[in-house]
Design an enzyme around this catalytic site. Structure first.
Site, PDB file in Angstrom:
ATOM      1  N   TYR A 160       0.807  -1.264   0.103  1.00 23.24           N
ATOM      2  CA  TYR A 160       0.003   0.054   0.055  1.00 23.24           C
ATOM      3  C   TYR A 160       0.868   1.121  -0.075  1.00 23.24           C
ATOM      4  CZ  TYR A 160      -3.634   3.291   1.735  1.00 23.24           C
ATOM      5  OH  TYR A 160      -4.415   4.401   1.726  1.00 23.24           O
ATOM      6  N   LYS A 195       1.229   4.147  -2.950  1.00 21.18           N
ATOM      7  CA  LYS A 195       0.870   5.533  -2.551  1.00 21.18           C
ATOM      8  C   LYS A 195       2.118   6.345  -2.992  1.00 21.18           C
ATOM      9  CE  LYS A 195      -3.264   5.197  -1.366  1.00 21.18           C
ATOM     10  NZ  LYS A 195      -4.427   5.766  -2.334  1.00 21.18           N
TER      11      LYS A 195
HETATM   12  N1  LIG Z   1      -9.332   6.689   5.092  1.00 16.28           N
HETATM   13  C1  LIG Z   1      -8.094   6.876   5.392  1.00 16.28           C
HETATM   14  O1  LIG Z   1      -7.785   7.179   6.498  1.00 16.28           O
HETATM   15  C2  LIG Z   1      -7.262   7.374   4.085  1.00 16.28           C
HETATM   16  C3  LIG Z   1      -5.888   7.709   4.616  1.00 16.28           C
HETATM   17  C4  LIG Z   1      -4.975   7.865   3.642  1.00 16.28           C
HETATM   18  C5  LIG Z   1      -5.393   7.977   2.156  1.00 16.28           C
HETATM   19  N2  LIG Z   1      -6.737   7.328   2.101  1.00 16.28           N
HETATM   20  C6  LIG Z   1      -6.821   7.089   0.594  1.00 16.28           C
HETATM   21  O2  LIG Z   1      -8.166   7.838   0.327  1.00 16.28           O
HETATM   22  C7  LIG Z   1      -8.847   7.226  -0.735  1.00 16.28           C
HETATM   23  C8  LIG Z   1     -10.232   7.046  -0.309  1.00 16.28           C
HETATM   24  O3  LIG Z   1     -10.129   6.215   0.852  1.00 16.28           O
HETATM   25  P1  LIG Z   1     -11.349   5.723   1.660  1.00 16.28           P
HETATM   26  O4  LIG Z   1     -11.221   5.739   3.062  1.00 16.28           O
HETATM   27  O5  LIG Z   1     -12.607   6.396   1.243  1.00 16.28           O
HETATM   28  O6  LIG Z   1     -11.581   4.121   1.280  1.00 16.28           O
HETATM   29  P2  LIG Z   1     -12.768   3.154   1.237  1.00 16.28           P
HETATM   30  O7  LIG Z   1     -12.129   1.851   1.555  1.00 16.28           O
HETATM   31  O8  LIG Z   1     -13.971   3.729   2.310  1.00 16.28           O
HETATM   32  O9  LIG Z   1     -13.173   3.125  -0.055  1.00 16.28           O
HETATM   33  C9  LIG Z   1     -12.566   2.637  -1.046  1.00 16.28           C
HETATM   34  C10 LIG Z   1     -13.582   2.587  -2.134  1.00 16.28           C
HETATM   35  O10 LIG Z   1     -12.805   1.921  -3.581  1.00 16.28           O
HETATM   36  C11 LIG Z   1     -13.261   1.051  -3.933  1.00 16.28           C
HETATM   37  N3  LIG Z   1     -12.602  -0.070  -4.966  1.00 16.28           N
HETATM   38  C12 LIG Z   1     -11.452  -0.808  -4.194  1.00 16.28           C
HETATM   39  N4  LIG Z   1     -10.833  -1.580  -5.232  1.00 16.28           N
HETATM   40  C13 LIG Z   1     -11.506  -1.091  -6.340  1.00 16.28           C
HETATM   41  C14 LIG Z   1     -11.417  -1.467  -7.759  1.00 16.28           C
HETATM   42  N5  LIG Z   1     -10.451  -2.277  -8.144  1.00 16.28           N
HETATM   43  N6  LIG Z   1     -12.158  -1.026  -8.757  1.00 16.28           N
HETATM   44  C15 LIG Z   1     -12.883   0.262  -8.201  1.00 16.28           C
HETATM   45  N7  LIG Z   1     -13.124   0.363  -7.001  1.00 16.28           N
HETATM   46  C16 LIG Z   1     -12.461  -0.236  -6.018  1.00 16.28           C
HETATM   47  C17 LIG Z   1     -13.929   0.194  -2.801  1.00 16.28           C
HETATM   48  O11 LIG Z   1     -14.890  -0.777  -3.149  1.00 16.28           O
HETATM   49  C18 LIG Z   1     -14.400   1.332  -1.839  1.00 16.28           C
HETATM   50  O12 LIG Z   1     -15.747   1.745  -2.092  1.00 16.28           O
HETATM   51  C19 LIG Z   1      -8.078   6.031  -0.904  1.00 16.28           C
HETATM   52  O13 LIG Z   1      -7.211   6.317  -2.282  1.00 16.28           O
HETATM   53  C20 LIG Z   1      -7.101   5.873   0.220  1.00 16.28           C
HETATM   54  O14 LIG Z   1      -6.096   5.051  -0.050  1.00 16.28           O
HETATM   55  C21 LIG Z   1      -7.737   7.167   2.905  1.00 16.28           C
END
Ligand SMILES: NC(=O)c1ccc[n+]([C@@H]2O[C@H](COP(=O)([O-])OP(=O)(O)OC[C@H]3O[C@@H](n4cnc5c(N)ncnc54)[C@H](O)[C@@H]3O)[C@@H](O)[C@H]2O)c1
Length: 236
Positions: free
Chosen positions: A165, A169
């Site tokens: 991951y 990133k």
């Molecule tokens: N939540 C956090 O604390 C956090 C921290 C740093 C970065 N991020 C980044 O922010 C973004 C959003 O995170 P989040 O918390 O909303 O995540 P989340 O897990 O709530 O949502 C991610 C979504 O991506 C979809 N997904 C996964 N693989 C897929 C694929 N192959 N094709 C299409 N859709 C797919 C999932 O079904 C899910 O609905 C992501 O890029 C994550 O890495 C989140």
């Protein structure tokens, strides 16, 4: 000079939000719709995409559709973007907000299959969707905007075993810089946001496991934020 509301007015624009069924993608989709854009919500979960799109329509969005697609597949990306173009006729904004659940292993024992799957979902999908968007934005000649959700995990070691991951990133950060440089002459802005820790379904499941939430140190306020909430620093 136009006032602030006019500067942020997205009426007539079309936005695509990948991972739009997730915690942060859903918030981004809502903000874009509130600013007047028509929004295509794309997610691996067709049901989640459709639910978010229905919510946007109910809240008064200009237009919203939900599209189910595995965006780590080139064919699926082409199919999703073709469907969105057919529905709305243009694409002005792309928000890449996919995240596949993190699989934890030490680097010395990290399974290749897991590595490949993590990079496909968390990095290759960003490349494929950015490419599909630019292939439409460039000939249209109207410029555009791409926002990539990176992570602090791409520039810091969090010590949680999320090797693939974090590497993905880090790749998102470089993808953002490379494409920003390449597409600037076409008026396409490419930026990244690097969230800290927000509560989503996956993280909620982790909270009971001290090994997976450790260490709280990198979190500035030593706690997670909630999607759509006011940043803690502005509440001081
Ligand atoms: N939540 C956090 O604390 C956090 C921290 C740093 C970065 N991020 C980044 O922010 C973004 C959003 O995170 P989040 O918390 O909303 O995540 P989340 O897990 O709530 O949502 C991610 C979504 O991506 C979809 N997904 C996964 N693989 C897929 C694929 N192959 N094709 C299409 N859709 C797919 C999932 O079904 C899910 O609905 C992501 O890029 C994550 O890495 C989140």
């Amino acid at each position: 000079m136009p006032g602030l509301p006019a500067l942020f007015d997205l009426s007539g624009r079309v936005a695509v939000v990948t991972g739009g069924g997730g915690a942060l993608g859903r918030v981004a989709a809502g903000a874009l719709a509130e600013a007047g854009a028509s929004v295509a919500v794309v997610d691996l979960s067709e049901a989640a995409a459709a639910k978010v799109a229905a919510g946007l329509t109910e809240a008064g969005a200009a237009a919203a559709i939900g599209v189910g697609a595995d965006l780590s597949s080139e064919e699926a990306v082409e199919g999703a973007f073709a469907a969105i173009e057919a529905a709305f006729g243009r694409i002005d904004i792309l928000v890449n907000a996919i995240s596949a659940a993190i699989d934890r292993h030490g680097p010395e024992e990290f399974p290749l299959q897991t590595w490949d799957a993590m990079l496909a979902s968390n990095l290759t999908s960003y490349f494929l969707c950015s490419r599909a968007a630019a292939q439409r934005m460039i000939p249209a000649g109207r410029g555009g905007s791409i926002v990539n959700f990176g992570s602090i995990a791409g520039s810091n070691v969090l010590g949680r075993g999320g090797l693939a991951y974090g590497v993905a990133k880090g790749g998102v950060a470089q993808l953002t810089k490379e494409t920003a440089y390449a597409w600037a002459p076409h008026g396409i802005r490419v930026n990244a946001v690097l969230p800290c820790q927000f509560v989503n379904d996956w993280w909620r499941g982790n909270l009971a496991d001290p090994a997976s939430t450790r260490p709280p140190g990198p979190l500035p306020r030593a706690r997670s934020a909630r999607p759509g909430s006011t940043p803690p620093s502005s509440r001081r």
